[in-house]
Design an enzyme around this catalytic site. Structure first.
Site, mmCIF file in Angstrom:
data_model
loop_
_atom_site.group_PDB
_atom_site.id
_atom_site.type_symbol
_atom_site.label_atom_id
_atom_site.label_comp_id
_atom_site.label_asym_id
_atom_site.label_seq_id
_atom_site.Cartn_x
_atom_site.Cartn_y
_atom_site.Cartn_z
ATOM 1 N N LYS A 26 -1.348 0.105 -2.432
ATOM 2 C CA LYS A 26 -0.752 -0.336 -1.163
ATOM 3 C C LYS A 26 0.096 -1.589 -1.365
ATOM 4 O O LYS A 26 1.211 -1.682 -0.847
ATOM 5 C CB LYS A 26 -1.844 -0.611 -0.125
ATOM 6 C CG LYS A 26 -2.558 0.628 0.364
ATOM 7 C CD LYS A 26 -3.716 0.239 1.288
ATOM 8 C CE LYS A 26 -4.499 1.441 1.746
ATOM 9 N NZ LYS A 26 -5.645 1.059 2.617
ATOM 10 N N ALA B 225 -5.444 -4.223 1.344
ATOM 11 C CA ALA B 225 -6.887 -4.010 1.226
ATOM 12 C C ALA B 225 -7.207 -2.545 1.468
ATOM 13 O O ALA B 225 -6.445 -1.820 2.108
ATOM 14 C CB ALA B 225 -7.640 -4.890 2.219
ATOM 15 N N ASP B 226 -8.352 -2.140 0.945
ATOM 16 C CA ASP B 226 -8.853 -0.798 1.214
ATOM 17 C C ASP B 226 -10.368 -0.877 1.295
ATOM 18 O O ASP B 226 -10.996 -1.626 0.546
ATOM 19 C CB ASP B 226 -8.438 0.189 0.113
ATOM 20 C CG ASP B 226 -8.706 1.619 0.552
ATOM 21 O OD1 ASP B 226 -7.915 2.126 1.376
ATOM 22 O OD2 ASP B 226 -9.708 2.205 0.107
ATOM 23 N N THR B 227 -10.941 -0.120 2.219
ATOM 24 C CA THR B 227 -12.384 -0.100 2.435
ATOM 25 C C THR B 227 -12.890 1.332 2.325
ATOM 26 O O THR B 227 -12.296 2.242 2.914
ATOM 27 C CB THR B 227 -12.735 -0.672 3.825
ATOM 28 O OG1 THR B 227 -12.242 -2.011 3.923
ATOM 29 C CG2 THR B 227 -14.243 -0.665 4.056
ATOM 30 N N ALA C 197 -11.716 -3.633 -1.356
ATOM 31 C CA ALA C 197 -10.892 -4.250 -2.392
ATOM 32 C C ALA C 197 -9.738 -4.977 -1.715
ATOM 33 O O ALA C 197 -9.157 -4.469 -0.757
ATOM 34 C CB ALA C 197 -10.351 -3.198 -3.343
#
Length: 193
Positions: free
Chosen positions: A52, A71-73, A108
């Site tokens: 991203k 960010a990624d969850t 992250a």
């Protein structure tokens, strides 16, 4: 002065980043978020956050003094990644898997500028109460699980399902503030505190 760009359309991430007292603009990253066969949850969430950040970075015409934050969850139960539900029925299936169990939430955070890209992963453990089928159905009918990793929002109605949380509340919401603050400082962006 560095210009910060948040690569996310999530209102929760915007709100959390705002609490750090930094100015930023928003530019949405458009990448394929499908997990790759055989990759661990840690590798997956790291790859998505970095992807991203990189995708938005490469859309910028003027990159001087710019930093992209992405960010990624993901939610993980039995080493299986539960993404965002595709349908209401899929949301019911996910919540049934989480009922009465512990699961991990990995978020992250990646920052990228003209010379570097760095990423950190924050992991939390969430324990859910045992949920009756009608509780799950009523929750899913609210629409809150739509577009949420693991089909729930800890900052919303699903807070009533959480027996315990070990780790970072803001990380479970979608942006771990401690780790984000540390990364921002490394990239020369100072927070309010």
């Amino acid at each position: 002065m560095m210009e910060l760009i948040l690569a996310s359309q999530s209102p929760r991430r915007r709100q959390l980043l705002s609490t750090l007292g930094v100015d930023f603009s928003v530019k949405v990253a458009d990448i394929d978020e499908t997990p790759v066969a055989g990759e661990t949850p840690e590798v997956c969430v790291d790859r998505l956050a970095r992807g991203k950040a990189d995708a938005v970075w490469h859309t910028l015409q003027d990159r001087l003094d710019k930093v992209v934050l992405a960010a990624d969850t993901i939610v993980v139960v039995d080493q299986k990644i539960l993404g965002k539900p595709r349908t209401r029925e899929h949301a019911v299936h996910m919540l049934t898997q989480l009922s009465g169990r512990k699961h991990r939430v990995l978020t992250a955070v990646a920052l990228q500028n003209e010379t570097s890209q760095q990423c950190t992963i924050q992991t939390s453990e969430v324990s859910f109460a045992t949920l009756a089928e009608d509780e799950i159905l009523r929750y899913v009918a609210t629409g809150e699980p739509d577009d949420k990793a693991g089909a729930y929002a800890i900052q919303g109605l699903a807070a009533a399902f959480v027996v315990s949380l070990t780790g970072s509340y803001s990380g479970v919401v979608g942006l771990p503030l401690y780790e984000t603050r540390q990364l921002l400082r490394r990239f020369g962006i100072h927070t309010a505190i």
